[in-house]
Write a protein that holds these residues in place. Sequence first.
Motif, PDB file in Angstrom:
ATOM      1  N   LYS A  92      -8.528  -1.985   1.797  1.00  0.00           N
ATOM      2  CA  LYS A  92      -8.591  -3.435   1.648  1.00  0.00           C
ATOM      3  C   LYS A  92      -8.072  -4.101   2.912  1.00  0.00           C
ATOM      4  CE  LYS A  92      -9.953  -3.421  -2.685  1.00  0.00           C
ATOM      5  NZ  LYS A  92     -11.272  -3.922  -3.103  1.00  0.00           N
ATOM      6  N   ALA A  93      -8.665  -5.238   3.242  1.00  0.00           N
ATOM      7  CA  ALA A  93      -8.167  -6.047   4.348  1.00  0.00           C
ATOM      8  C   ALA A  93      -6.989  -6.880   3.852  1.00  0.00           C
ATOM      9  CB  ALA A  93      -9.274  -6.957   4.880  1.00  0.00           C
ATOM     10  N   VAL A  94      -5.946  -6.945   4.658  1.00  0.00           N
ATOM     11  CA  VAL A  94      -4.789  -7.767   4.316  1.00  0.00           C
ATOM     12  C   VAL A  94      -5.121  -9.219   4.665  1.00  0.00           C
ATOM     13  CG1 VAL A  94      -2.349  -8.205   4.759  1.00  0.00           C
ATOM     14  CG2 VAL A  94      -3.221  -5.856   4.731  1.00  0.00           C
ATOM     15  N   PRO A  95      -5.011 -10.152   3.708  1.00  0.00           N
ATOM     16  CA  PRO A  95      -5.357 -11.547   3.999  1.00  0.00           C
ATOM     17  C   PRO A  95      -4.501 -12.118   5.132  1.00  0.00           C
ATOM     18  CG  PRO A  95      -5.130 -11.188   1.639  1.00  0.00           C
ATOM     19  CD  PRO A  95      -4.609  -9.957   2.317  1.00  0.00           C
ATOM     20  N   GLU A  96      -5.097 -12.971   5.942  1.00  0.00           N
ATOM     21  CA  GLU A  96      -4.371 -13.591   7.039  1.00  0.00           C
ATOM     22  C   GLU A  96      -3.180 -14.367   6.498  1.00  0.00           C
ATOM     23  OE1 GLU A  96      -5.248 -16.524  10.868  1.00  0.00           O
ATOM     24  OE2 GLU A  96      -6.887 -15.839   9.572  1.00  0.00           O
ATOM     25  N   GLY A  97      -2.039 -14.199   7.143  1.00  0.00           N
ATOM     26  CA  GLY A  97      -0.823 -14.878   6.701  1.00  0.00           C
ATOM     27  C   GLY A  97      -0.054 -14.133   5.635  1.00  0.00           C
ATOM     28  N   HIS A  98      -0.535 -12.950   5.218  1.00  0.00           N
ATOM     29  CA  HIS A  98       0.153 -12.151   4.209  1.00  0.00           C
ATOM     30  C   HIS A  98       0.516 -10.792   4.805  1.00  0.00           C
ATOM     31  CE1 HIS A  98      -1.803 -15.183   1.732  1.00  0.00           C
ATOM     32  NE2 HIS A  98      -1.027 -14.837   0.720  1.00  0.00           N
ATOM     33  N   ASP A  99       1.476 -10.124   4.160  1.00  0.00           N
ATOM     34  CA  ASP A  99       1.842  -8.781   4.617  1.00  0.00           C
ATOM     35  C   ASP A  99       1.545  -7.728   3.564  1.00  0.00           C
ATOM     36  OD1 ASP A  99       3.778  -9.427   2.784  1.00  0.00           O
ATOM     37  OD2 ASP A  99       5.485  -8.987   4.099  1.00  0.00           O
ATOM     38  N   TYR A 100       0.786  -8.119   2.521  1.00  0.00           N
ATOM     39  CA  TYR A 100       0.397  -7.152   1.504  1.00  0.00           C
ATOM     40  C   TYR A 100      -0.918  -7.585   0.860  1.00  0.00           C
ATOM     41  CZ  TYR A 100       2.071 -10.525  -1.993  1.00  0.00           C
ATOM     42  OH  TYR A 100       2.245 -11.654  -2.760  1.00  0.00           O
ATOM     43  N   HIS A 132      -5.587  -4.560  10.536  1.00  0.00           N
ATOM     44  CA  HIS A 132      -5.177  -5.279   9.328  1.00  0.00           C
ATOM     45  C   HIS A 132      -5.837  -4.748   8.062  1.00  0.00           C
ATOM     46  CE1 HIS A 132      -3.214  -8.016  12.076  1.00  0.00           C
ATOM     47  NE2 HIS A 132      -4.373  -8.237  12.684  1.00  0.00           N
ATOM     48  N   TYR A 133      -6.029  -3.440   8.018  1.00  0.00           N
ATOM     49  CA  TYR A 133      -6.531  -2.791   6.816  1.00  0.00           C
ATOM     50  C   TYR A 133      -5.477  -1.843   6.248  1.00  0.00           C
ATOM     51  CZ  TYR A 133     -11.322  -4.415   7.489  1.00  0.00           C
ATOM     52  OH  TYR A 133     -12.444  -5.201   7.608  1.00  0.00           O
ATOM     53  N   ILE A 134      -5.446  -1.755   4.928  1.00  0.00           N
ATOM     54  CA  ILE A 134      -4.605  -0.798   4.217  1.00  0.00           C
ATOM     55  C   ILE A 134      -5.539   0.213   3.566  1.00  0.00           C
ATOM     56  CG2 ILE A 134      -2.940  -0.501   2.333  1.00  0.00           C
ATOM     57  CD1 ILE A 134      -2.010  -3.360   2.842  1.00  0.00           C
ATOM     58  N   HIS A 135      -5.227   1.501   3.701  1.00  0.00           N
ATOM     59  CA  HIS A 135      -6.132   2.535   3.197  1.00  0.00           C
ATOM     60  C   HIS A 135      -6.075   2.659   1.679  1.00  0.00           C
ATOM     61  CE1 HIS A 135      -7.921   6.504   2.480  1.00  0.00           C
ATOM     62  NE2 HIS A 135      -8.471   6.405   3.671  1.00  0.00           N
ATOM     63  N   ARG A 136      -4.885   2.753   1.115  1.00  0.00           N
ATOM     64  CA  ARG A 136      -4.634   2.815  -0.328  1.00  0.00           C
ATOM     65  C   ARG A 136      -5.008   4.146  -0.979  1.00  0.00           C
ATOM     66  NH1 ARG A 136      -7.622  -0.763  -3.496  1.00  0.00           N
ATOM     67  NH2 ARG A 136      -6.147  -0.239  -5.151  1.00  0.00           N
ATOM     68  N   ASP A 137      -5.502   5.111  -0.225  1.00  0.00           N
ATOM     69  CA  ASP A 137      -5.849   6.401  -0.831  1.00  0.00           C
ATOM     70  C   ASP A 137      -5.650   7.536   0.176  1.00  0.00           C
ATOM     71  OD1 ASP A 137      -6.618   8.176  -2.777  1.00  0.00           O
ATOM     72  OD2 ASP A 137      -8.758   7.726  -2.668  1.00  0.00           O
ATOM     73  N   LEU A 138      -4.573   7.442   0.949  1.00  0.00           N
ATOM     74  CA  LEU A 138      -4.287   8.490   1.923  1.00  0.00           C
ATOM     75  C   LEU A 138      -3.756   9.716   1.196  1.00  0.00           C
ATOM     76  CD1 LEU A 138      -4.138   9.337   4.879  1.00  0.00           C
ATOM     77  CD2 LEU A 138      -1.821   8.393   4.957  1.00  0.00           C
ATOM     78  N   ALA A 139      -4.431  10.842   1.376  1.00  0.00           N
ATOM     79  CA  ALA A 139      -4.077  12.095   0.711  1.00  0.00           C
ATOM     80  C   ALA A 139      -4.816  13.210   1.426  1.00  0.00           C
ATOM     81  CB  ALA A 139      -4.478  12.060  -0.775  1.00  0.00           C
ATOM     82  N   ALA A 140      -4.367  14.453   1.222  1.00  0.00           N
ATOM     83  CA  ALA A 140      -4.993  15.594   1.898  1.00  0.00           C
ATOM     84  C   ALA A 140      -6.474  15.706   1.561  1.00  0.00           C
ATOM     85  CB  ALA A 140      -4.261  16.879   1.531  1.00  0.00           C
ATOM     86  N   ARG A 141      -6.865  15.290   0.372  1.00  0.00           N
ATOM     87  CA  ARG A 141      -8.277  15.384  -0.028  1.00  0.00           C
ATOM     88  C   ARG A 141      -9.151  14.441   0.792  1.00  0.00           C
ATOM     89  NH1 ARG A 141      -5.409  12.830  -3.881  1.00  0.00           N
ATOM     90  NH2 ARG A 141      -5.803  10.602  -4.092  1.00  0.00           N
ATOM     91  N   ASN A 142      -8.526  13.431   1.409  1.00  0.00           N
ATOM     92  CA  ASN A 142      -9.279  12.444   2.183  1.00  0.00           C
ATOM     93  C   ASN A 142      -9.051  12.566   3.683  1.00  0.00           C
ATOM     94  OD1 ASN A 142     -10.426  11.329  -0.110  1.00  0.00           O
ATOM     95  ND2 ASN A 142      -8.696   9.953  -0.446  1.00  0.00           N
ATOM     96  N   VAL A 143      -8.468  13.687   4.100  1.00  0.00           N
ATOM     97  CA  VAL A 143      -8.336  13.978   5.532  1.00  0.00           C
ATOM     98  C   VAL A 143      -9.276  15.138   5.831  1.00  0.00           C
ATOM     99  CG1 VAL A 143      -6.804  14.667   7.391  1.00  0.00           C
ATOM    100  CG2 VAL A 143      -5.956  13.170   5.575  1.00  0.00           C
ATOM    101  N   LEU A 144     -10.244  14.918   6.726  1.00  0.00           N
ATOM    102  CA  LEU A 144     -11.323  15.869   6.970  1.00  0.00           C
ATOM    103  C   LEU A 144     -11.163  16.543   8.324  1.00  0.00           C
ATOM    104  CD1 LEU A 144     -14.208  13.534   5.738  1.00  0.00           C
ATOM    105  CD2 LEU A 144     -12.815  15.110   4.388  1.00  0.00           C
TER     106      LEU A 144
END
Length: 210
Positions: free
Chosen positions: A69-77, A41-53
């Motif tokens: 960020k953690a997605v709040p319980e009961g929400h989908d965003y 239940h986490y969203i990365h928000r910064d997935l990019a080649a610079r952050n893939v090691l």
Amino acid sequence: MEYVPLGSLREFLPKHPLSLSHLLLFAQQICEGMAYLHSLHYIHRDLAARNVLLENEHVVKIGDFGLAKAVPEGHDYYRVREDGDSPVFWYAPECLKECKFYYASDVWSFGVTLYELLTRCEPGSSPPAKFLEMIGATQGQMTVLRLIELLERGRRLPVPGDCPCEIYRLMKNCWEAEASFRPAFPNLIPILKNFQEKYRSQAPSVFSLC
């Protein structure tokens, strides 16, 4: 933090030519890592080649969870409320317009990361460079407004030079304007695995390019 001797994909790929199959192996591993992250239940928000090691030449790991960020319980965003710089050229329309980050928003960013892989992270083909070619010289908030207008007109990053059509179609599926229409990471894993096996046995000269 774990030490990864080969650095990021953005640093590594321009200096080390890799086959399409090898790049697709990395893409599959990124999806596996993101599927695990979303299962928690986490969203990365910064997935990019610079952050893939790169742990080694055959294994990549997702890093830099500074914007996660953690997605709040009961929400989908998750809705962002703090100010700060954001990697806007990797962001989906709902992130730019409403500051809403769905699991599918990470899928959009994965599509941009896959584009980076297929362009071997060449600076002249980077997402910022290509989007700025389309929207023209701009800065600050005007950049975001013009980027939103561009995406709403259906414009997307161009097909990389030696990218098979079916892989570019997969990128465009990740860039669907409606978040619910984008594939989920668990669905992307077998697709990329099949592509990786297919292109491992084919010479570049027989690829069906766009």
